[in-house]
Motif scaffolding. Structure first.
Motif, short mmCIF file in Angstrom:
data_model
loop_
_atom_site.label_atom_id
_atom_site.label_comp_id
_atom_site.label_asym_id
_atom_site.label_seq_id
_atom_site.Cartn_x
_atom_site.Cartn_y
_atom_site.Cartn_z
N TYR A 46 0.88 -1.16 0.00
CA TYR A 46 0.00 0.00 0.00
C TYR A 46 0.92 1.21 0.00
O TYR A 46 1.53 1.51 1.02
N PHE A 49 4.20 0.94 1.94
CA PHE A 49 4.05 0.01 3.06
C PHE A 49 3.95 -1.42 2.53
O PHE A 49 3.00 -1.78 1.82
N VAL A 51 2.89 -4.81 2.77
CA VAL A 51 1.92 -5.48 3.63
C VAL A 51 2.01 -7.00 3.54
O VAL A 51 2.00 -7.68 4.56
N PRO A 70 -2.43 -12.30 14.21
CA PRO A 70 -2.83 -11.09 14.93
C PRO A 70 -3.35 -10.00 13.98
O PRO A 70 -3.05 -10.02 12.80
N SER A 71 -4.12 -9.05 14.51
CA SER A 71 -4.66 -7.96 13.69
C SER A 71 -3.54 -7.23 12.96
O SER A 71 -2.47 -7.02 13.53
N GLY A 72 -3.83 -6.85 11.75
CA GLY A 72 -2.87 -6.04 11.00
C GLY A 72 -1.81 -6.86 10.30
O GLY A 72 -0.90 -6.31 9.70
N CYS A 73 -1.91 -8.19 10.35
CA CYS A 73 -0.87 -9.01 9.72
C CYS A 73 -1.14 -9.22 8.23
O CYS A 73 -0.33 -9.81 7.54
N GLY A 74 -2.29 -8.75 7.75
CA GLY A 74 -2.52 -8.80 6.31
C GLY A 74 -3.51 -9.85 5.84
O GLY A 74 -3.61 -10.13 4.64
N LYS A 75 -4.29 -10.41 6.75
CA LYS A 75 -5.24 -11.46 6.36
C LYS A 75 -6.32 -10.91 5.43
O LYS A 75 -6.59 -11.49 4.37
N SER A 76 -6.93 -9.80 5.83
CA SER A 76 -7.97 -9.21 4.98
C SER A 76 -7.38 -8.81 3.64
O SER A 76 -8.01 -8.96 2.59
N THR A 77 -6.18 -8.27 3.69
CA THR A 77 -5.53 -7.85 2.46
C THR A 77 -5.36 -9.04 1.51
O THR A 77 -5.61 -8.93 0.31
N VAL A 89 -8.39 0.22 -3.97
CA VAL A 89 -7.47 1.03 -3.15
C VAL A 89 -6.49 1.71 -4.09
O VAL A 89 -5.75 1.04 -4.81
N1 LIG Z 1 -6.28 0.72 2.22
C1 LIG Z 1 -5.18 0.65 2.98
N2 LIG Z 1 -4.20 1.58 2.83
C2 LIG Z 1 -3.07 1.51 3.58
N3 LIG Z 1 -2.82 0.56 4.51
C3 LIG Z 1 -3.75 -0.39 4.70
C4 LIG Z 1 -4.98 -0.40 3.95
N4 LIG Z 1 -5.72 -1.46 4.36
C5 LIG Z 1 -4.98 -2.07 5.31
N5 LIG Z 1 -3.80 -1.44 5.52
C6 LIG Z 1 -2.75 -1.85 6.45
O1 LIG Z 1 -2.28 -3.10 6.03
C7 LIG Z 1 -2.04 -3.92 7.15
C8 LIG Z 1 -2.80 -5.21 7.01
O2 LIG Z 1 -4.17 -4.93 7.13
P1 LIG Z 1 -5.27 -6.05 7.09
O3 LIG Z 1 -5.06 -6.89 5.90
O4 LIG Z 1 -6.59 -5.39 7.21
O5 LIG Z 1 -4.95 -6.87 8.41
P2 LIG Z 1 -5.79 -7.99 9.15
O6 LIG Z 1 -7.03 -8.26 8.35
O7 LIG Z 1 -4.88 -9.15 9.24
O8 LIG Z 1 -6.12 -7.45 10.50
C9 LIG Z 1 -2.43 -3.13 8.38
O9 LIG Z 1 -1.24 -2.61 8.96
C10 LIG Z 1 -3.28 -2.04 7.84
O10 LIG Z 1 -3.13 -0.88 8.61
#
Ligand SMILES: Nc1ncnc2c1ncn2[C@@H]1O[C@H](COP(=O)(O)OP(=O)(O)O)[C@@H](O)[C@H]1O
Ligand SMILES: [Mg+2]
Lengths: 282, 281
Positions: A46, A49, A51, A70-77, A89
């Motif tokens: 991103y 960054f 990810v 853990p949260s923020g590790c990139g699962k949703s991404t 995005v």
């Molecule tokens: N649209 C975005 N722009 C910039 N950073 C993002 C965006 N979406 C998520 N992030 C960052 O990417 C990292 C992974 O996010 P995410 O995949 O949502 O984590 P998870 O689902 O594992 O909690 C996080 O540090 C988050 O802050």
């Protein structure tokens, strides 16, 4: 493993194409079961960054794969790269290979058709502000189904598959926003099923729900894997253990370990996985 | 102690506002109602009856034409800005600053612009058309801003839901986003309508003040080039001439009723829209 990825990339550069590269990769790992989707050497930024870091993972057909970490590790991404929701995005950069049935999901498949084949259910239920019927019929209508009787059939079947037909059959014309949170989430599942996807992505889809609704959805996922490949993100270790066949553990954008769920929870190879599943951090 | 003082101030403020409003309406009614005679509603205006009928009809024509021009344009621009253009684009920022600035400009400036541009440069003369275009330019920023705000207030998750099902941008915007923004957009259109109906300064030199309804029956579209006056202008002219001040008040009463009816009508429409989208279960 890394060599295999490198070789896969080389094969891709050459004339062999994705299919052959994948075959090579699987042979390398001595893998039998077919993967519905795979990511190979995936890097995602991103902006500046970083990810996701060199993630390679197979999602076996008609199985439930759980993504934990853990949260923020990139699962949703990672989930969002599978149906290209990351395209929305602005400064997101995806490198590496994502495949669906051996085809390059970013080049060989038009994006709207990819999203039809790979459905997504979000963390927060997001029914459209329209009737229950129109919510479920939205996808089929998008993809050209106009016939009334056919739509009626799809709507009923999808709601049955989502185990909520009996609850809503008398109020199909009522607004979906009048449903409870748990019902809304199952409606979103029905809506996703209505376009007959092949893969279903669930992003912490029970985290906003009460225990009873959660149990219903877990049961549903158990049913769905007979016909669909399911990939789910969950924060709930017990849920991963209960419903998934395969589990992948992520930490700070890296995939630490993946394997049969039982193995990950009982005899993890990496000490970080062991710490996480034992609840020592997260 | 101080909270009591504050509460007193709040109550006092509310009371004063209410009194001013009620007083204003009562004043207009008392002064105007006695002059609401049948001759004031005669079809033909003469300098004796100073009928407001032509002005009433022209008001509807003028406002309808102005909104017909401004509403589609404003909504389309807002959709472009919110749903299509990239948020960081300089063009978008330029347009935002411009619409915000234009919203705060006194209407006489629009009148001057309309006079120089539509009336003189384009040669449309003082006419229904010049007036309607001037009003359209004047209310365009209002419609754009309210539509933008209504669109921005629609949850992202609706858009994600649409895209995730494989819908394209057009379908997602029109089927998932616009319906929930509709009440807000309608509210903006009402605001614009109110400004059109109440406007004088922007019309005096663009639409002129001829007390006749443009004659579409005999002239066809060319009636668009007829000068006409709206109710607000009618009131202004009567009051400034000083010969028919009572009739000016009566016109104010009619204007008040028109605006009130428009409000009630639109609120009902907004309510119905809300009921349709927000659910009733
Ligand atoms: N649209 C975005 N722009 C910039 N950073 C993002 C965006 N979406 C998520 N992030 C960052 O990417 C990292 C992974 O996010 P995410 O995949 O949502 O984590 P998870 O689902 O594992 O909690 C996080 O540090 C988050 O802050
Ligand atoms: Mg997440």
């Amino acid at each position: 493993m890394l060599e295999a990825v490198a070789r896969t990339r080389d094969a891709l550069m050459g004339a062999g194409g994705v299919e052959e590269a994948l075959r090579g990769l699987r042979a390398e790992r001595g893998q039998e079961s077919a993967s519905k989707m795979s990511v190979i050497g995936l890097d995602l930024h991103y902006g500046s960054f970083h990810v996701l870091k060199d993630v390679s993972l197979d999602f076996p057909e008609r199985q439930v794969t759980a993504l934990i970490g853990p949260s923020g590790c990139g699962k949703s991404t990672l989930l969002k790269t599978l149906d290209r929701m990351n395209d929305l995005v602005p400064d997101c950069r995806v490198e590496g290979l994502v495949t669906l049935d051996g085809q390059n999901a970013y080049e060989d498949i038009p994006v709207n058709s990819l999203r039809r084949r790979v459905g997504m259910v979000f963390q927060q239920p997001n029914p459209f502000p329209m009737s229950i019927y129109d919510n479920v019929a939205f996808g089929p209508r998008t993809h050209g189904v106009q016939d009334r009787a056919q739509l009626d059939g799809i709507v009923e079947q999808s709601l049955r598959d989502a185990a909520m037909w009996d609850e809503v059959k008398d109020r199909l014309r009522k607004s979906a926003l009048g449903l409870s949170g748990g019902q809304q989430q199952r409606l979103c599942i029905a809506r996703a099923l209505a376009v007959k996807p092949e893969v279903l992505l669930l992003d912490e889809s029970t985290s906003a729900l009460d225990p009873i609704s959660t149990a219903k959805i877990e049961e549903l996922v158990g049913e769905l894997k007979r016909s669909y490949t399911v990939i789910m993100v969950t924060h709930n270790m017990l849920q991963a253990l209960r419903v998934s066949d395969k589990t992948a553990f992520f930490l700070l954008g890296e995939m630490v370990e993946a394997g049969p769920t039982e193995d990950i929870f009982t005899e993890p190879v990496d000490p970080r996985t062991a710490d996480y599943v034992a609840g020592r951090f997260g | 102690m101080s909270s009591k003082v504050l509460r007193g101030l709040v109550y006092a403020g509310a009371t004063i506002t209410a009194l001013i409003l009620v007083g204003l309406v009562a004043f207009i009614l008392v002064k105007g109602v006695p002059y609401l005679t049948p001759s004031l509603f005669a079809w033909e205006y003469t300098s004796e009856n100073v009928s407001l009928m032509p002005a009433l009809i022209s008001t509807f024509l003028m406002a309808a034409l102005a909104l017909l021009l401004a509403v589609p344009t404003g909504i389309a621009s807002a959709i472009y800005l919110v749903e299509y253009a990239s948020e960081t684009s300089r063009f978008v920022r330029l347009v935002r600053v411009t619409t915000e600035t234009l919203q705060g400009i006194p209407s006489i400036i629009y009148g001057l612009f309309g006079l120089l541009f539509f009336t003189t440069l384009l040669g449309w003369g003082m006419s229904l058309l010049s007036g309607a275009f001037t009003l359209a330019v004047m209310v365009l920023p209002v419609i754009m801003r309210t539509t933008e705000e209504a669109l921005l207030a629609v949850p992202r998750s609706y858009r994600e839901g649409g895209f995730a099902l494989g819908a394209g941008r057009v379908r997602t915007v029109f089927r998932c986003v616009l319906p929930s923004a509709a009440p807000g957009i309608l509210g903006g259109a009402l605001l614009a309508l109110g400004r059109c109906v109440g406007e004088v300064a922007a019309l005096l030199f663009t639409a002129g003040t001829v007390a006749q309804v443009p004659d579409f029956a005999s002239q066809g579209v060319f009636a668009l080039f007829d000068s006409c006056r709206t109710l607000a202008e009618h009131m202004y002219v009567l009051a400034s001439e000083g010969l028919h001040v009572g009739e000016a008040y009566a016109t104010a009463v009619v204007l008040l009723v028109v605006v009130m009816l428009l409000n009630v009508g639109t609120n009902a429409a907004v309510g119905r829209l809300n009921g349709r989208t927000k659910g009733d279960a």
